[in-house]
Design a protein around this motif. Sequence first.
Motif, short mmCIF file in Angstrom:
data_model
loop_
_atom_site.label_atom_id
_atom_site.label_comp_id
_atom_site.label_asym_id
_atom_site.label_seq_id
_atom_site.Cartn_x
_atom_site.Cartn_y
_atom_site.Cartn_z
N MET A 121 10.58 5.64 9.16
CA MET A 121 11.75 5.97 8.34
C MET A 121 12.00 4.87 7.30
O MET A 121 12.29 5.16 6.14
CB MET A 121 12.99 6.17 9.20
N ARG A 122 11.88 3.62 7.72
CA ARG A 122 12.07 2.49 6.80
C ARG A 122 11.04 2.55 5.67
O ARG A 122 11.37 2.35 4.51
CB ARG A 122 11.95 1.17 7.56
N GLY A 123 9.79 2.81 6.02
CA GLY A 123 8.74 2.91 5.02
C GLY A 123 8.97 4.06 4.05
O GLY A 123 8.82 3.90 2.84
N LEU A 124 9.35 5.22 4.59
CA LEU A 124 9.63 6.36 3.72
C LEU A 124 10.83 6.09 2.82
O LEU A 124 10.84 6.47 1.65
CB LEU A 124 9.87 7.62 4.57
N ALA A 125 11.84 5.41 3.36
CA ALA A 125 13.02 5.07 2.55
C ALA A 125 12.63 4.12 1.41
O ALA A 125 13.10 4.29 0.28
CB ALA A 125 14.10 4.45 3.44
N CYS A 126 11.79 3.13 1.70
CA CYS A 126 11.31 2.21 0.65
C CYS A 126 10.55 2.98 -0.43
O CYS A 126 10.75 2.76 -1.62
CB CYS A 126 10.40 1.13 1.24
N ALA A 142 7.74 13.12 11.71
CA ALA A 142 6.58 13.54 12.49
C ALA A 142 5.53 14.25 11.64
O ALA A 142 4.36 14.29 12.00
CB ALA A 142 7.02 14.45 13.63
N ALA A 143 5.94 14.77 10.48
CA ALA A 143 5.04 15.57 9.64
C ALA A 143 4.13 14.74 8.75
O ALA A 143 3.22 15.29 8.12
CB ALA A 143 5.85 16.54 8.79
N VAL A 144 4.36 13.43 8.67
CA VAL A 144 3.55 12.59 7.77
C VAL A 144 3.07 11.34 8.50
O VAL A 144 3.64 10.93 9.51
CB VAL A 144 4.34 12.15 6.51
N THR A 145 2.04 10.76 7.93
CA THR A 145 1.59 9.44 8.35
C THR A 145 2.19 8.44 7.38
O THR A 145 2.15 8.65 6.17
CB THR A 145 0.05 9.34 8.31
N VAL A 146 2.75 7.37 7.89
CA VAL A 146 3.23 6.28 7.05
C VAL A 146 2.27 5.12 7.24
O VAL A 146 1.92 4.75 8.35
CB VAL A 146 4.68 5.88 7.41
N LEU A 147 1.84 4.59 6.11
CA LEU A 147 0.90 3.46 6.10
C LEU A 147 1.63 2.23 5.61
O LEU A 147 2.39 2.29 4.64
CB LEU A 147 -0.28 3.78 5.18
#
Length: 155
Positions: free
Chosen positions: A114-119, A137-142
């Motif tokens: 969530m933090r990564g997606l928010a950034c 859950a639908a994405v991979t965060v790198l």
Amino acid sequence: MRRKDRAVTQEADLLQILQSCKVCRVAMNTGAYPYIVPMNFGFSYESGTLTLFFHSALEGRKIDLLRADPRVCFEMDCAHSLIISDKACGYGYRFQSIIGEGDMEIVADAEEKMRGLACLMAHQTGRSFTFSPEDVAAVTVLRLRVRQWTGKAHV
């Protein structure tokens, strides 16, 4: 860097370039040839440490390559404009760029995703978003933990 006169070394200037760029090219190891992918990104810069965040599909070539070897090189550039001249050899190009390397991780923790997606969304849109557990859950965060990076500009 060959052109020391174009080196960007001040933290504020480097952060301005990061803020201006919206696409980062990430090069991964295949064992035979590099594989490079342009990706939208977000970033955090805390205590002198740069971390880049990306999102991806849950599976695919990129994910397979990163699982095999997390070492990557990255490049981003922005502020492009042609320098015009009367002579062909007088032409040039204005730009700002950042190049670096580090280790890319697949983020497993839902809060960190969530933090990564928010950034990423804040950097790309200038807005704040919240994410449902289904979104996460639908994405991979790198997460790219940057080991070394340099800036360059021809303005």
